[in-house]
Design an enzyme around this catalytic site. Structure first.
Site, PDB file in Angstrom:
ATOM      1  N   LYS A 107      89.756 -46.815  46.260  1.00 46.17           N
ATOM      2  CA  LYS A 107      90.419 -47.078  44.977  1.00 46.17           C
ATOM      3  C   LYS A 107      89.752 -48.293  44.359  1.00 46.17           C
ATOM      4  CE  LYS A 107      93.919 -45.266  42.711  1.00 46.17           C
ATOM      5  NZ  LYS A 107      94.526 -43.929  42.873  1.00 46.17           N
ATOM      6  N   ASP A 110      93.011 -43.209  36.935  1.00 49.66           N
ATOM      7  CA  ASP A 110      94.342 -43.572  37.450  1.00 49.66           C
ATOM      8  C   ASP A 110      95.033 -44.240  36.251  1.00 49.66           C
ATOM      9  OD1 ASP A 110      95.949 -43.738  40.163  1.00 49.66           O
ATOM     10  OD2 ASP A 110      96.251 -45.687  39.228  1.00 49.66           O
TER      11      ASP A 110
END
Ligand code: NDP
Ligand code: 2IT
Length: 445
Positions: free
Chosen positions: A124, A164
């Site tokens: 991430k 995201d």
């Protein structure tokens, strides 16, 4: 391995990372027994190697705003684990981004990606840059400066970012464009790309639709029909909107949407026309939920989340982490909620999860329920590698199949002696076993 001792040590080493510790604690507590069935794992200290990210890049991002002022933000990429495939996971641009949040997200992603049945490790990244209120040119300059640092660490077979919170098609396009220029190569180094340059049909819809498919699988185990059910949805971004669209299509009543400023309530369920209006407002004009409430003359609750202000049969949190606390969970259960299926990552606090499990309602953690997004990202990587594109129907079929497979893995590993399915235990155990066995086979790396 004693979960309690391991977690106490992690707490001592990373005392300022509450979200990371929260995510690790949940997994470690659910896999303690199965971990101890494999003495080799303990001999190799696999638990520590699995919970601490492989590496973290952090850097300063400097860019120039429209007034000519030089601005700085922090940029990060957490490469958590690549035992089963290249690092894979989204990029988040939001003012709240810090290392604890990205470490929790990369950790969760590792197990989620293992559940998808596709070959993807976990990662991430992101920045405390907020695209809200910035011009397209400001966002572009920021994305270019961000990738200027990151491009050396990513690539189609190394680490493949996607979107995201705060990162959608616009941001992925700008980042991909700069990556391509720096790397002098056109490769599937990002997913969530535009359709004209390698994006997959159904990627925008995938997380929301996938969550609804997961919910349908859960409801089927109790022979419950989705038709007419009142569903509270939080958020009004990519995940929330496509969740709402699929729910309306299936005849459910979407009774709420929200953003970080407040919640709109639709007591009788959102109509198709209202959905189209809110979709345009959010996606085309980057508007706010209170504007939608005003034009539609709907009740709006400033500063509130949906859970305590509307009764629902089903809750689908689709905004952010820790958006359902213990009191919210108790209010949901008292109001008759029978299922919670998480579109967001870790939207329920520890206390909220304990309440859902105690009440024995259907409760699907994000790493299972929202895995549809990264699954279609995996399908985008497969299409890019073959230099072909599949039809929307083909991608949707594969997505349904993957969500069913994830559901079945949860049932297999999460069924308790009385028949109740603990989806938290099931998802954590199935994801853990896949990654741990791959790590064991590859030695200490
Ligand atoms: P978007 O940026 O498209 O939308 C985010 C939504 O959540 C917005 O409505 C936003 O409101 C709200 N939100 C964000 N932060 C907060 C906050 N701190 N408090 C309250 N509301 C907040 O993001 P996505 O829809 O892509 O992501 C939503 C969730 O789903 C995240 O948890 C993400 O990690 C998860 N997820 C996303 C996937 C994807 O494919 N995009 C895949 C799997 C999970 P506002 O506009 O006011 O900020
Ligand atoms: O949390 C997630 O699974 C995502 N944001 C999607 C990641 C991806 O690589 O598609």
């Amino acid at each position: 391995m004693k979960a309690k001792d391991f977690l106490a040590d992690l707490q001592r080493r990373f005392p300022n990372e509450p979200e990371y510790l929260q995510a690790v604690e949940e997994v470690v507590n659910s896999i303690e027994d199965v971990y101890n069935e494999y003495p080799a794992f303990e001999n190799e200290n696999l638990i520590e190697r699995l919970c601490i990210p492989d590496r973290i890049y952090s850097f300063r991002v400097s860019w120039v705003d429209d007034k000519g002022k030089v601005r700085t933000n922090m940029g990060y990429r957490v490469q958590h684990n690549n035992a089963i495939g290249p690092y894979k996971g989204g990029i988040r641009f939001h003012s709240s981004v810090n290392l604890s949040i990205l470490k929790f997200l990369a950790f969760e992603q590792t197990f989620k990606n293992a559940l998808t049945t596709l070959a993807m490790g976990g990662a991430k990244g992101g920045s405390d840059f907020s695209p809200r209120g910035k011009s397209d040119m400001e966002v572009m300059r920021f994305c270019q400066a961000f990738i200027n640092e990151l491009y050396r660490h990513i690539g189609a077979d190394t680490d493949v970012p996607a979107g995201d919170i705060g990162v959608g098609a616009r941001e992925v396009g700008y980042m991909f464009g700069w990556y391509k220029k720096m790397q002098k190569e056109f490769t599937g180094s990002f997913t969530g790309k535009g359709l004209a340059f390698g994006g997959s049909l159904m990627r925008p819809e995938a997380t929301g639709y996938g969550n609804v498919y997961f919910l349908l699988n859960m409801l089927r185990t109790r022979e419950i029909d989705i038709k007419g059910k009142r569903v509270a949805v939080s958020g009004s971004g990519n995940v929330a909107l496509y969740t709402a669209e699929k729910l309306i299509y299936l005849g459910a009543k979407v009774v709420s949407l929200s953003d970080s400023n407040g919640t709109v309530i639709m007591e009788d369920g959102m109509t198709r026309e209202q959905y189209e209006k809110v979709f345009d407002l959010k996606m085309l004009y980057r508007g706010r939920i209170n504007e939608f409430a005003q034009t539609e003359e709907l009740p709006y609750y400033a500063g509130e989340r949906p859970w305590r202000i509307i009764k629902c049969d089903i809750a689908m949190p689709s905004a952010t982490q820790n958006e359902i606390d213990g009191d919210d969970a108790r209010a949901l259960i008292a109001g008759g909620c029978i299922a919670v299926s998480e579109g967001a990552n870790m939207p329920s606090t520890r206390e909220a999860i304990a309440e859902f499990l105690k009440a024995r309602i259907l409760y699907a953690p994000g790493k299972a329920a929202n895995a549809g997004g990264v699954s279609v990202s995996g399908l985008e990587m497969a299409q890019n590698a073959q230099k072909i594109s599949w039809t929307a129907e083909e991608v949707d079929e594969r997505l349904k199949h993957i969500m069913l497979d994830i559901h079945n893995q949860c049932v297999e590993h999460g069924r308790e002696p009385d028949g109740f399915v603990n989806y938290v235990k099931g998802a954590n155990t199935a994801g853990f076993l896949k990654v741990a066995k791959a790590m064991h086979a590859q030695g200490i790396v």
